[in-house]
Design a protein around this motif. Structure first.
Motif, PDB file in Angstrom:
ATOM      1  N   GLY A 152       0.791  -1.228   0.000  1.00  0.00           N
ATOM      2  CA  GLY A 152       0.000   0.000   0.000  1.00  0.00           C
ATOM      3  C   GLY A 152       0.820   1.274   0.000  1.00  0.00           C
ATOM      4  N   ASP A 153       2.109   1.187   0.333  1.00  0.00           N
ATOM      5  CA  ASP A 153       2.975   2.369   0.272  1.00  0.00           C
ATOM      6  C   ASP A 153       3.234   2.725  -1.185  1.00  0.00           C
ATOM      7  N   SER A 154       3.559   3.997  -1.424  1.00  0.00           N
ATOM      8  CA  SER A 154       3.942   4.349  -2.786  1.00  0.00           C
ATOM      9  C   SER A 154       5.394   4.795  -2.791  1.00  0.00           C
ATOM     10  N   GLN A 155       6.047   4.619  -3.935  1.00  0.00           N
ATOM     11  CA  GLN A 155       7.457   4.984  -4.049  1.00  0.00           C
ATOM     12  C   GLN A 155       7.718   5.537  -5.443  1.00  0.00           C
ATOM     13  N   GLN A 156       8.762   6.374  -5.538  1.00  0.00           N
ATOM     14  CA  GLN A 156       9.201   6.889  -6.837  1.00  0.00           C
ATOM     15  C   GLN A 156       9.875   5.755  -7.607  1.00  0.00           C
ATOM     16  N   THR A 157       9.621   5.682  -8.889  1.00  0.00           N
ATOM     17  CA  THR A 157      10.238   4.653  -9.717  1.00  0.00           C
ATOM     18  C   THR A 157      10.447   5.209 -11.116  1.00  0.00           C
ATOM     19  N   SER A 158      11.404   4.650 -11.845  1.00  0.00           N
ATOM     20  CA  SER A 158      11.641   5.097 -13.220  1.00  0.00           C
ATOM     21  C   SER A 158      12.103   3.915 -14.066  1.00  0.00           C
ATOM     22  N   ILE A 159      11.968   4.097 -15.386  1.00  0.00           N
ATOM     23  CA  ILE A 159      12.379   3.060 -16.325  1.00  0.00           C
ATOM     24  C   ILE A 159      12.914   3.742 -17.581  1.00  0.00           C
ATOM     25  N   ASP A 160      13.972   3.171 -18.148  1.00  0.00           N
ATOM     26  CA  ASP A 160      14.568   3.723 -19.371  1.00  0.00           C
ATOM     27  C   ASP A 160      13.862   3.098 -20.579  1.00  0.00           C
ATOM     28  N   LEU A 161      13.011   3.880 -21.233  1.00  0.00           N
ATOM     29  CA  LEU A 161      12.232   3.372 -22.363  1.00  0.00           C
ATOM     30  C   LEU A 161      13.087   3.093 -23.597  1.00  0.00           C
ATOM     31  N   ASP A 162      14.303   3.662 -23.666  1.00  0.00           N
ATOM     32  CA  ASP A 162      15.203   3.380 -24.792  1.00  0.00           C
ATOM     33  C   ASP A 162      15.554   1.891 -24.891  1.00  0.00           C
ATOM     34  N   LYS A 163      15.475   1.172 -23.775  1.00  0.00           N
ATOM     35  CA  LYS A 163      15.797  -0.261 -23.791  1.00  0.00           C
ATOM     36  C   LYS A 163      14.715  -1.078 -24.486  1.00  0.00           C
ATOM     37  N   TYR A 164      13.515  -0.493 -24.645  1.00  0.00           N
ATOM     38  CA  TYR A 164      12.372  -1.270 -25.126  1.00  0.00           C
ATOM     39  C   TYR A 164      11.672  -0.675 -26.348  1.00  0.00           C
ATOM     40  N   ILE A 165      11.864   0.619 -26.602  1.00  0.00           N
ATOM     41  CA  ILE A 165      11.164   1.284 -27.703  1.00  0.00           C
ATOM     42  C   ILE A 165      12.177   1.850 -28.677  1.00  0.00           C
ATOM     43  N   GLY A 166      11.906   1.640 -29.964  1.00  0.00           N
ATOM     44  CA  GLY A 166      12.770   2.179 -31.001  1.00  0.00           C
ATOM     45  C   GLY A 166      11.973   3.006 -31.998  1.00  0.00           C
ATOM     46  N   ASN A 167      12.669   3.533 -32.980  1.00  0.00           N
ATOM     47  CA  ASN A 167      12.061   4.297 -34.067  1.00  0.00           C
ATOM     48  C   ASN A 167      12.246   3.509 -35.349  1.00  0.00           C
ATOM     49  N   LEU A 168      11.148   3.005 -35.890  1.00  0.00           N
ATOM     50  CA  LEU A 168      11.194   2.300 -37.170  1.00  0.00           C
ATOM     51  C   LEU A 168      10.625   3.198 -38.246  1.00  0.00           C
ATOM     52  N   ASP A 169      11.506   3.863 -38.980  1.00  0.00           N
ATOM     53  CA  ASP A 169      11.134   4.730 -40.093  1.00  0.00           C
ATOM     54  C   ASP A 169      10.064   5.761 -39.724  1.00  0.00           C
ATOM     55  N   GLY A 170      10.265   6.431 -38.579  1.00  0.00           N
ATOM     56  CA  GLY A 170       9.352   7.497 -38.183  1.00  0.00           C
ATOM     57  C   GLY A 170       8.228   7.056 -37.273  1.00  0.00           C
ATOM     58  N   LYS A 171       8.214   5.796 -36.874  1.00  0.00           N
ATOM     59  CA  LYS A 171       7.162   5.296 -35.980  1.00  0.00           C
ATOM     60  C   LYS A 171       7.776   4.649 -34.736  1.00  0.00           C
ATOM     61  N   LEU A 172       7.234   5.012 -33.577  1.00  0.00           N
ATOM     62  CA  LEU A 172       7.662   4.373 -32.334  1.00  0.00           C
ATOM     63  C   LEU A 172       7.279   2.900 -32.376  1.00  0.00           C
ATOM     64  N   SER A 173       8.200   2.021 -31.935  1.00  0.00           N
ATOM     65  CA  SER A 173       7.971   0.581 -32.042  1.00  0.00           C
ATOM     66  C   SER A 173       8.582  -0.164 -30.870  1.00  0.00           C
ATOM     67  N   TRP A 174       7.866  -1.211 -30.393  1.00  0.00           N
ATOM     68  CA  TRP A 174       8.392  -2.069 -29.332  1.00  0.00           C
ATOM     69  C   TRP A 174       9.466  -3.008 -29.866  1.00  0.00           C
ATOM     70  N   SER A 175       9.600  -3.129 -31.182  1.00  0.00           N
ATOM     71  CA  SER A 175      10.517  -4.117 -31.745  1.00  0.00           C
ATOM     72  C   SER A 175      11.919  -3.562 -32.002  1.00  0.00           C
TER      73      SER A 175
END
Length: 105
Positions: A25-48
Motif C-alpha cells: 500500500g505504500d507508494s514509491q518513486q520509480t523510473s524506467i529507461d524506455l530506450d531499452k524497449y522502444i525504437g524508431n522504425l522509419d518514423g514510428k515508435l515501435s516495441w521491436s
C-alpha cells in the motif's frame, strides 16, 4: 499501470518516472529507461527496436481521455533522414507496476 500516479508522470530524455503503489500500500518513486524497449522504425515508435530517443524529439507522456491509457508521443525521424513525423505508442501494453517498480513485460 493503473496503480501508478498518471498525473505525476515525467519523461526526461528516455527516462519515464512516476510514483507507484507497492503491494503493502505504500507508494514509491520509480523510473524506467524506455530506450531499452522502444525504437524508431522509419518514423514510428515501435516495441521491436531500441534507442528511440536518439532519433525522436518532443518526447512526452500523454493520456487518452477515453480510456485513461498512457501513451508516449514523439516526433520521429524517418530512415531517409530529415523529416520528422508525429508518432505515439501505448505504454500500458508493456510497462507495468511490479510491487512499486516500473517494469517491462
Amino acid at each position: 499501470s493503473l496503480s501508478c500516479d498518471k498525473d505525476k508522470i515525467e519523461i526526461n530524455g528516455s527516462i519515464l518516472s512516476t510514483s507507484c503503489t507497492k503491494s503493502n500500500g505504500d507508494s514509491q518513486q520509480t523510473s524506467i529507461d524506455l530506450d531499452k524497449y522502444i525504437g524508431n522504425l522509419d518514423g514510428k515508435l515501435s516495441w521491436s527496436d531500441k534507442n528511440f530517443s536518439k532519433t525522436c524529439k518532443n518526447i512526452a507522456p500523454a493520456q487518452l481521455l477515453s480510456t485513461r491509457q498512457l501513451v508516449l508521443v514523439a516526433e520521429c525521424k524517418t530512415a531517409a533522414g530529415d523529416t520528422y513525423y508525429p508518432s505515439e505508442i501505448e505504454l500500458d501494453s508493456h510497462i507495468v507496476n511490479i510491487d512499486g517498480t516500473l517494469s517491462y513485460e
